[in-house]
Design a protein around this motif. Structure first.
Motif, short mmCIF file in Angstrom:
data_model
loop_
_atom_site.label_atom_id
_atom_site.label_comp_id
_atom_site.label_asym_id
_atom_site.label_seq_id
_atom_site.Cartn_x
_atom_site.Cartn_y
_atom_site.Cartn_z
N ASP A 148 10.76 -1.34 12.05
CA ASP A 148 9.84 -0.83 12.92
C ASP A 148 8.75 -0.50 12.09
OD1 ASP A 148 9.35 0.66 15.54
OD2 ASP A 148 9.13 2.12 14.33
N ALA A 149 8.90 0.18 10.90
CA ALA A 149 7.83 0.38 9.92
C ALA A 149 6.90 -1.02 9.61
CB ALA A 149 8.20 1.01 8.73
N LEU A 150 7.37 -1.99 9.44
CA LEU A 150 6.71 -3.35 9.23
C LEU A 150 5.95 -3.88 10.49
CD1 LEU A 150 6.08 -5.59 7.10
CD2 LEU A 150 8.36 -6.91 8.09
N VAL A 488 3.78 2.38 1.84
CA VAL A 488 2.97 3.28 2.56
C VAL A 488 3.61 4.58 2.11
CG1 VAL A 488 2.30 4.28 4.90
CG2 VAL A 488 2.47 1.76 4.44
N ALA A 489 4.79 4.68 1.85
CA ALA A 489 5.84 5.89 1.68
C ALA A 489 5.38 6.30 0.40
CB ALA A 489 7.09 5.86 1.81
N ALA A 537 -0.47 7.91 7.81
CA ALA A 537 0.75 7.22 6.83
C ALA A 537 2.19 7.68 7.22
CB ALA A 537 0.66 7.67 5.28
N LEU A 538 2.39 8.60 7.65
CA LEU A 538 3.58 9.20 8.20
C LEU A 538 3.95 8.45 9.59
CD1 LEU A 538 3.46 12.87 7.49
CD2 LEU A 538 5.36 11.28 6.56
N GLY A 539 2.95 8.29 10.45
CA GLY A 539 2.98 7.51 11.55
C GLY A 539 3.33 6.00 11.62
N LEU A 540 2.71 5.53 10.59
CA LEU A 540 3.45 4.17 10.36
C LEU A 540 4.64 3.99 9.78
CD1 LEU A 540 0.24 2.80 8.09
CD2 LEU A 540 0.77 2.35 10.41
#
Length: 549
Positions: A148-150, A488-489, A537-540
């Motif tokens: 999902d993050a990708l 991103v994290a 960033a957190l949203g991604l």
């Protein structure tokens, strides 16, 4: 000034240097990039373009760097350019140029970080794809978070992405599942190769509740199969949605059979000369494309194999217009890579059309020891077990924080801590601190105004934070290109650290009855920009960005 803007200026200065030195500009790249040096003393950004192009142009890299530096030093926003070693360009921006990024970030808001690095790509991203024989287990939970993050980072990079879940409601696994449900309803022991755990009893009881006379039916096992699969898959979908993982398409293998797509796929492969018959079976000659052995598509009894369905499914995706297929598989699926790549090449596709990512194992730890059994599933840890242990935010962040090809030990004690030791808490707390500063400013009547004097942002902590903020779009682009959302994290944690240092060393609001200054207002813009980037960033990662903690 963003790194992308500076890179354009570096390339423009290089073209000017080539012209001045009468060099062939045809060797210059269409685009270039700048990087942040490890040592801040070496400037804000560095470029090795002189070293990259000098040999091709037939000149000395140091001499070329000196000429590039002359032109670049005349560029607005560049304070100085130093040359290091054989031709590195170390570039320092003036404070005003560096500080402009805060305003650009606040203006862009939720779309800051979006880029066009994957523009024009139509991607099918398949992940999880577990058959509906039980709850989502911890290995698939990892893909639910990473996949999902990708999808999010690729969309932010301009790609058109369809997230897809492939499942099969037939075959031996489903037969064992339905037999297990029937045995539970009859009060019998779990059959050999069957499924155990409380969830089997729960689903069996629900089927019986909906069909009170099911045990008297002519074929109760078939009814348990149909109703049980429907109930199990509804639970899987619900659990994934609650976990924040959305799929655009749920694709059932049965549809391939119903539409005759297996026949069509094998026929096409036959026309391309890759199908042959032997031992009464029909085969695809995958060894032509590097597979370790040829694969059966139709067995000697005339039945289709799972591999035939893989061929048809691949072709189905391509015919839906996807030019890039990304498939995420678990650690026990290494053997599938060769055969799947062979399918792609047998259909005539270029290498790279199909990408296969293999994820490694996940262990859940409590008190330093593995948690091995689920309260509900018995022999495995499920999505709900992980969420119950550490929560949705921590689960998603922890699973997406590491490269997919590395194993993970999720320590319940660590991921439930309300301290800086817990990475997700650390990032979320930094975001909540930005809101706290902005609330305090509003309560005291300190407004950041419609503009600010960026030249006042000269403190080293301000410079560090601004450079980190400017880097976000390239972080997203790299995460998308390399299929590594964990970048991103890790970036979010570095940004949070830069913000905590900034707030410690740079007083944002006036003290007591002091009147707000232009510096206070400029720093409020920096705080607001940090708020935007941390939230984005957190949203991604599919993680919430709380305003208060």
């Amino acid at each position: 000034m963003t790194p992308e803007t500076l890179a354009e200026k570096v390339l423009s200065a290089t073209r000017a240097a080539f012209e001045a030195l009468a060099l062939d500009a045809a060797v210059l790249p269409a685009v270039t990039a700048v990087e942040r040096p490890r040592d801040p003393k070496h400037g804000d950004y560095a470029s090795n373009i002189a070293m990259q192009t000098a040999k091709k142009a037939g000149t000395n890299p140091r001499a070329l760097a000196e000429k590039i530096a002359e032109h670049l030093a005349e560029t607005e926003g560049v304070a100085k350019v130093d040359i290091a070693g054989p031709g590195f360009l170390n570039i320092t921006l003036d404070a005003a140029a560096a500080g402009e990024i805060a305003g650009k970030i606040v203006a862009a808001g939720p779309v800051y970080g979006d880029n066009d690095s994957m523009s024009g790509r139509h991607v099918n991203l398949e992940f999880v794809s577990a058959n509906p024989t039980g709850p989502i287990h911890i290995g698939a939970v990892r893909w639910a978070a990473v996949g999902d993050a990708l999808a999010r980072v690729m969309r932010a990079s301009g790609a058109k992405v369809t997230s897809e879940y492939y499942f099969n409601d037939a075959g031996s696994q489903i037969d064992n599942f339905s037999a297990s449900l029937l045995a539970s309803a009859r009060g019998e022991e779990t059959p050999e190769n069957g499924y155990g755990g409380a969830y089997i009893d729960e689903i069996a009881a629900e089927v019986v509740k909906n069909r009170p006379d099911i045990l008297d039916a002519e074929d109760p096992r078939e009814l348990f199969r149909k109703d049980g699969v429907d109930l199990m898959f509804a639970e899987i979908k619900s659990d994934l949605e609650e976990f924040g993982t959305h799929f655009d398409v749920y694709f059932n293998e049965k549809d391939l059979h119903d539409k005759g797509e297996l026949d069509a796929a094998v026929e096409r492969l036959g026309k391309q000369g890759h199908i042959f018959e032997a031992d009464g079976a029909v085969w695809l000659r995958t060894t032509t494309f590097g597979d370790d052995k040829d694969r059966v598509v139709k067995n000697s009894r005339g039945g289709w194999t799972y591999f035939a369905a893989d061929c048809a499914y691949y072709l189905d995706k391509r015919e839906r217009g996807f030019d890039k297929l990304v498939l995420m598989l678990g650690a026990d699926h290494h053997g599938y890579v060769g055969r799947m790549q062979a399918i792609s090449q047998a259909f005539g596709d270029e290498p790279g059309t199909l990408e296969i990512l293999i994820g490694q194992l996940v262990n859940l730890l409590r008190d330093g020891k593995p948690v091995r059994l689920s309260k509900r599933a018995g022999n495995m840890i499920t999505l709900n077990d992980v969420v119950e242990a550490i929560g949705v935010d921590a689960s998603r962040y922890a699973l997406a924080r590491y490269s997919a090809d590395s194993s993970i030990d999720l320590d319940i004690d660590l991921w439930t801590k309300h301290s800086s030791d817990n990475p997700v808490y650390y990032v979320q707390y930094a975001h909540s601190r930005t809101h706290g500063v902005l609330r305090n400013a509003a309560e005291r009547g300190v407004e950041k105004g419609e503009s600010y004097d960026a030249s006042l942002l000269t403190h080293p902590r301000e410079s560090d934070l601004l450079k980190a903020l400017a880097e976000f779009p390239s972080i997203i682009a790299t995460a998308a290109e390399l299929r590594e959302p964990h970048r991103v994290a890790r970036y979010a944690e570095e940004l949070a650290a830069a913000y905590h240092r900034f707030q410690h060393d740079c007083r944002v609001l006036p003290v007591g009855d002091e009147a707000p200054t232009d510096l206070n207002r400029a720093r409020l813009w920096v705080v607001d920009a940090t708020r935007v980037v941390l939230a984005n960033a957190l949203g991604l990662l599919g993680v919430s960005a709380p305003e208060r903690m």
